[in-house]
Design a protein around this motif. Structure first.
Motif, mmCIF file in Angstrom:
data_model
loop_
_atom_site.group_PDB
_atom_site.id
_atom_site.type_symbol
_atom_site.label_atom_id
_atom_site.label_comp_id
_atom_site.label_asym_id
_atom_site.label_seq_id
_atom_site.Cartn_x
_atom_site.Cartn_y
_atom_site.Cartn_z
ATOM 1 N N PRO A 14 2.376 15.679 2.802
ATOM 2 C CA PRO A 14 1.062 15.048 2.628
ATOM 3 C C PRO A 14 0.239 15.789 1.584
ATOM 4 C CG PRO A 14 1.600 15.196 4.956
ATOM 5 C CD PRO A 14 2.672 15.951 4.221
ATOM 6 N N GLY A 15 -0.431 15.001 0.735
ATOM 7 C CA GLY A 15 -1.189 15.581 -0.364
ATOM 8 C C GLY A 15 -0.394 15.758 -1.635
ATOM 9 N N SER A 63 -5.724 0.108 -0.335
ATOM 10 C CA SER A 63 -5.107 1.247 0.355
ATOM 11 C C SER A 63 -4.617 2.333 -0.602
ATOM 12 C CB SER A 63 -3.953 0.773 1.231
ATOM 13 O OG SER A 63 -2.986 0.087 0.442
ATOM 14 N N VAL A 64 -4.428 1.997 -1.878
ATOM 15 C CA VAL A 64 -3.895 2.976 -2.832
ATOM 16 C C VAL A 64 -4.827 3.217 -4.009
ATOM 17 C CG1 VAL A 64 -1.548 2.276 -2.211
ATOM 18 C CG2 VAL A 64 -2.591 1.368 -4.296
ATOM 19 N N LYS A 65 -5.902 2.456 -4.097
ATOM 20 C CA LYS A 65 -6.821 2.554 -5.235
ATOM 21 C C LYS A 65 -7.367 3.973 -5.345
ATOM 22 C CE LYS A 65 -8.958 -1.222 -5.797
ATOM 23 N NZ LYS A 65 -9.895 -2.357 -5.625
ATOM 24 N N SER A 85 -1.944 12.361 -4.011
ATOM 25 C CA SER A 85 -2.634 12.474 -2.712
ATOM 26 C C SER A 85 -1.941 11.621 -1.653
ATOM 27 C CB SER A 85 -4.098 12.049 -2.860
ATOM 28 O OG SER A 85 -4.758 12.831 -3.826
ATOM 29 N N LEU A 86 -0.642 11.764 -1.572
ATOM 30 C CA LEU A 86 0.137 10.929 -0.668
ATOM 31 C C LEU A 86 -0.203 11.211 0.786
ATOM 32 C CD1 LEU A 86 3.458 10.967 -2.656
ATOM 33 C CD2 LEU A 86 2.282 8.906 -1.871
ATOM 34 N N LYS A 87 -0.163 10.134 1.584
ATOM 35 C CA LYS A 87 -0.477 10.192 3.001
ATOM 36 C C LYS A 87 0.755 9.740 3.795
ATOM 37 C CE LYS A 87 -5.196 8.662 1.974
ATOM 38 N NZ LYS A 87 -6.220 7.630 2.262
ATOM 39 N N LEU A 116 13.192 4.845 -1.323
ATOM 40 C CA LEU A 116 12.478 5.281 -0.123
ATOM 41 C C LEU A 116 11.573 6.468 -0.436
ATOM 42 C CD1 LEU A 116 11.999 5.201 2.946
ATOM 43 C CD2 LEU A 116 14.011 6.692 3.181
ATOM 44 N N VAL A 117 10.329 6.339 -0.024
ATOM 45 C CA VAL A 117 9.360 7.437 -0.106
ATOM 46 C C VAL A 117 8.979 7.829 1.318
ATOM 47 C CG1 VAL A 117 7.031 8.090 -0.802
ATOM 48 C CG2 VAL A 117 8.464 6.725 -2.349
ATOM 49 N N THR A 118 9.164 9.098 1.636
ATOM 50 C CA THR A 118 8.810 9.601 2.954
ATOM 51 C C THR A 118 7.777 10.705 2.785
ATOM 52 O OG1 THR A 118 11.034 9.131 3.789
ATOM 53 C CG2 THR A 118 9.658 10.628 5.090
ATOM 54 N N VAL A 119 6.623 10.520 3.416
ATOM 55 C CA VAL A 119 5.545 11.513 3.344
ATOM 56 C C VAL A 119 5.427 12.158 4.719
ATOM 57 C CG1 VAL A 119 3.151 11.964 2.770
ATOM 58 C CG2 VAL A 119 4.387 10.084 1.645
ATOM 59 N N SER A 120 5.828 13.413 4.787
ATOM 60 C CA SER A 120 5.869 14.097 6.080
ATOM 61 C C SER A 120 5.856 15.601 5.862
ATOM 62 C CB SER A 120 7.128 13.693 6.845
ATOM 63 O OG SER A 120 7.241 14.431 8.043
ATOM 64 N N SER A 121 5.256 16.290 6.829
ATOM 65 C CA SER A 121 5.276 17.754 6.782
ATOM 66 C C SER A 121 6.436 18.303 7.602
ATOM 67 C CB SER A 121 3.946 18.309 7.290
ATOM 68 O OG SER A 121 3.659 17.794 8.568
#
Length: 121
Positions: A14-15, A63-65, A85-87, A116-121
Motif C-alpha cells: 500500500p502506498g 476512485s482513481v482520480k 498511492s496504491l490501495k 494482475l495487480v495485488t496491493v498488500s502488505s
C-alpha cells in the motif's frame, strides 16, 4: 488480427506505485481511443480510465482520480497506466481495451487478457 498484451502487474505494498503497459498490434493504434478496465476478485468490471486519439483527452473514474495517469505512445503502439498511492482496494486484474472509434464514447470492442495487480502488505 487485433492483439492487446498487458504487462507490469505484480505485488506492491500500500502506498506504492506500478506502471502497466499494453502493447497493441493488428490495427492503427493512433486513431482509436484506448481504455483501462479492472475486475477485483469476486466483483464485476469497473471502468478505470480512457484516453482519446484526438487531442489525448483523458478521463478517470472517481476512485482513481489524482492517483492514476493514463498515457499513450503512438510511435510505440503502447498504452500505459501509471498507478501511484496504491490501495488494497486497487487489487484487481487490469485489462487494456480498444475503443470502437477515436472518442471512446461508444465503448470498446477488443480486450487483452489482463495483468494482475495485488496491493498488500
Amino acid at each position: 488480427q487485433v492483439q492487446l498484451v498487458e504487462s507490469g502487474g505484480g505485488l506492491v505494498q500500500p502506498g506504492g506505485s506500478l506502471r502497466l503497459s499494453c502493447a497493441a498490434s493488428g490495427f492503427t493504434f493512433s486513431i482509436y481511443a484506448m481504455s483501462w478496465v479492472r475486475q477485483a476478485p469476486g466483483k464485476g468490471l469497473e471502468w478505470v480510465s480512457d484516453i482519446n486519439s484526438g487531442d489525448g483527452t483523458t478521463y478517470y473514474a472517481d476512485s482513481v482520480k489524482g492517483r492514476f495517469t493514463i498515457s499513450r505512445d503512438n510511435a510505440k503502439n503502447t498504452l500505459y497506466l501509471q498507478m501511484n498511492s496504491l490501495k488494497p482496494e486497487d487489487t484487481a486484474v487490469y485489462y487494456c481495451a480498444k475503443g470502437v472509434d477515436w472518442s471512446g464514447y461508444y465503448g470498446m470492442d477488443y480486450w487483452g487478457k489482463g495483468t494482475l495487480v495485488t496491493v498488500s502488505s
